[in-house]
Design an enzyme around this catalytic site. Structure first.
Site, PDB file in Angstrom:
ATOM      1  N   HIS A   1      13.945 -16.772  62.280  1.00  0.00           N
ATOM      2  CA  HIS A   1      12.785 -17.043  63.137  1.00  0.00           C
ATOM      3  C   HIS A   1      13.172 -17.376  64.576  1.00  0.00           C
ATOM      4  O   HIS A   1      12.306 -17.408  65.447  1.00  0.00           O
ATOM      5  CB  HIS A   1      11.927 -18.160  62.549  1.00  0.00           C
ATOM      6  CG  HIS A   1      10.976 -17.685  61.491  1.00  0.00           C
ATOM      7  ND1 HIS A   1       9.750 -17.117  61.786  1.00  0.00           N
ATOM      8  CD2 HIS A   1      11.078 -17.660  60.139  1.00  0.00           C
ATOM      9  CE1 HIS A   1       9.130 -16.792  60.656  1.00  0.00           C
ATOM     10  NE2 HIS A   1       9.914 -17.103  59.634  1.00  0.00           N
TER      11      HIS A   1
ATOM     12  N   ASP B   1       5.785 -14.934  59.586  1.00  0.00           N
ATOM     13  CA  ASP B   1       5.139 -15.364  58.350  1.00  0.00           C
ATOM     14  C   ASP B   1       3.680 -14.926  58.457  1.00  0.00           C
ATOM     15  O   ASP B   1       2.986 -15.289  59.422  1.00  0.00           O
ATOM     16  CB  ASP B   1       5.234 -16.886  58.193  1.00  0.00           C
ATOM     17  CG  ASP B   1       6.667 -17.348  57.997  1.00  0.00           C
ATOM     18  OD1 ASP B   1       7.486 -16.548  57.517  1.00  0.00           O
ATOM     19  OD2 ASP B   1       6.962 -18.506  58.333  1.00  0.00           O
TER      20      ASP B   1
ATOM     21  N   GLU C   1       9.750 -15.151  49.241  1.00  0.00           N
ATOM     22  CA  GLU C   1       8.527 -15.584  49.936  1.00  0.00           C
ATOM     23  C   GLU C   1       7.604 -14.386  50.158  1.00  0.00           C
ATOM     24  O   GLU C   1       7.970 -13.451  50.882  1.00  0.00           O
ATOM     25  CB  GLU C   1       8.869 -16.186  51.304  1.00  0.00           C
ATOM     26  CG  GLU C   1       9.767 -17.391  51.223  1.00  0.00           C
ATOM     27  CD  GLU C   1      10.051 -18.016  52.591  1.00  0.00           C
ATOM     28  OE1 GLU C   1      10.420 -19.198  52.613  1.00  0.00           O
ATOM     29  OE2 GLU C   1       9.918 -17.325  53.610  1.00  0.00           O
TER      30      GLU C   1
ATOM     31  N   HIS D   1       7.051 -13.885  54.172  1.00  0.00           N
ATOM     32  CA  HIS D   1       8.088 -13.742  55.215  1.00  0.00           C
ATOM     33  C   HIS D   1       8.563 -12.291  55.332  1.00  0.00           C
ATOM     34  O   HIS D   1       9.099 -11.720  54.381  1.00  0.00           O
ATOM     35  CB  HIS D   1       9.280 -14.648  54.889  1.00  0.00           C
ATOM     36  CG  HIS D   1      10.390 -14.574  55.905  1.00  0.00           C
ATOM     37  ND1 HIS D   1      10.600 -15.533  56.876  1.00  0.00           N
ATOM     38  CD2 HIS D   1      11.336 -13.624  56.114  1.00  0.00           C
ATOM     39  CE1 HIS D   1      11.641 -15.184  57.620  1.00  0.00           C
ATOM     40  NE2 HIS D   1      12.105 -14.030  57.177  1.00  0.00           N
TER      41      HIS D   1
HETATM   42  C1  LIG Z   1       9.871 -21.942  56.234  1.00  0.00           C
HETATM   43  C2  LIG Z   1       9.353 -20.579  55.828  1.00  0.00           C
HETATM   44  N1  LIG Z   1       8.051 -20.368  56.355  1.00  0.00           N
HETATM   45  C3  LIG Z   1      10.329 -19.503  56.256  1.00  0.00           C
HETATM   46  O1  LIG Z   1      10.137 -18.865  57.261  1.00  0.00           O
HETATM   47  N2  LIG Z   1      11.400 -19.375  55.484  1.00  0.00           N
HETATM   48  C4  LIG Z   1      12.495 -18.501  55.828  1.00  0.00           C
HETATM   49  C5  LIG Z   1      13.475 -18.426  54.697  1.00  0.00           C
HETATM   50  C6  LIG Z   1      13.205 -18.973  57.087  1.00  0.00           C
HETATM   51  O2  LIG Z   1      13.186 -20.163  57.417  1.00  0.00           O
HETATM   52  O3  LIG Z   1      13.870 -18.114  57.719  1.00  0.00           O
HETATM   53 ZN   LIG Z   2       9.412 -16.936  57.676  1.00  0.00          ZN
END
Ligand SMILES: C[C@@H](N)C(=O)N[C@H](C)C(=O)O
Ligand SMILES: [Zn+2]
EC number: 3.4.13.22
Length: 253
Positions: A141, A148, A211, A214
């Site tokens: 991110h 997300d 997830e 994501h």
């Molecule tokens: C925290 C969650 N929304 C997310 O984005 N998870 C992935 C694994 C990340 O933090 O890169």
């Molecule tokens: Zn994410």
């Protein structure tokens, strides 16, 4: 577009990410700016959830690279009638990644005190990436390539996908309801995930299998899943006023 057999085709099993291999993928970043996704309204909705929830350092905008922005719009435009795409998070500052990781790790350590440290870190990593600003292996991110996302109805109400965004449990795994769709509700969750998954992957994104929300384009995880030899995006951030002034004064000097 209407819901068709093609939008509802099953999601094939998604390989677990080999993190060390992924971190070794070279990044060739030509330095594109981040763009505020809220400007894509009304085609695309944004709800910068970490800011809304008061996570320290979270920003009130979903910032993304241009290639990500344009692909999100393409997804929103091609969703079946009556469905909308909502971006819950995109670029994230290091402090937020650190906060999310430390908070979940602490809870996992308390709940699974009997497990090895390496197992607890692996459980945490499935739901939050370890914080890293390194130019050769940034948290996804931090690049402006990871997003997300969720689906909403025509009125903007978020649809139930069978687990809430950021719920750290098996039901959040993208393919969970491919194997647990025994009644009408669970079949609905399975179908919503199929619609989101195929729309995103057809637009060029890659999904993180733990997830359903994501997806990324251009980061190292994307490069591995899509068979690309290099990633397109390293660590980034929205242009700051100070950086702009520094650049302009430097040019004037
Ligand atoms: C925290 C969650 N929304 C997310 O984005 N998870 C992935 C694994 C990340 O933090 O890169
Ligand atoms: Zn994410």
């Amino acid at each position: 577009m209407n819901v068709t057999d093609s939008t509802l085709r099953p999601i094939d099993p998604i390989a677990e990410p080999p993190w060390e291999t992924i971190a070794a993928i070279p990044i060739v970043d030509e330095g594109g700016a981040l763009h505020p996704v809220s400007l894509a309204a009304p085609m695309l909705r944004t709800l910068p959830l970490y800011h809304a929830l008061g996570v320290p350092g979270a920003v009130p905008e979903c910032w993304a690279r241009e290639a990500v922005y344009r692909r999100l719009l393409e997804v929103a435009r091609h969703l079946p009638d009556g469905l909308g795409l909502v971006v819950l998070d995109a670029w994230r500052p290091y402090v937020v990644q650190r906060h999310l990781y430390d908070t979940l790790l602490e809870m996992v350590e308390t709940r699974y005190a009997d497990l090895d440290e390496s197992d607890r870190r692996a459980m945490t990593r499935a739901f939050v990436s370890p914080p890293s600003e390194r130019v050769d292996r940034p948290s996804p991110h931090l690049t402006g390539g990871a997003v997300d996302v969720a689906l909403c109805d025509a009125d903007g109400l978020l649809l139930d996908m069978g687990s809430a965004f950021d719920e750290a449990r098996a039901a959040s795994h993208t393919v969970h309801f491919e194997h647990h769709a025994g009644d009408a509700d669970t079949r609905t969750y399975r179908d919503r995930r199929r619609i989101l998954y195929h729309a995103m992957v057809d637009a060029g994104f890659a999904n993180l299998p733990s997830e359903w929300w994501h997806y990324s384009y251009g980061d190292q995880m994307w490069a591995w899943y899509r068979g690309e030899s290099c990633a397109l995006f390293g660590p980034s951030g929205p242009d700051s006023l100070e950086a702009r002034w520094r650049r302009s004064l430097g040019q004037d000097a």
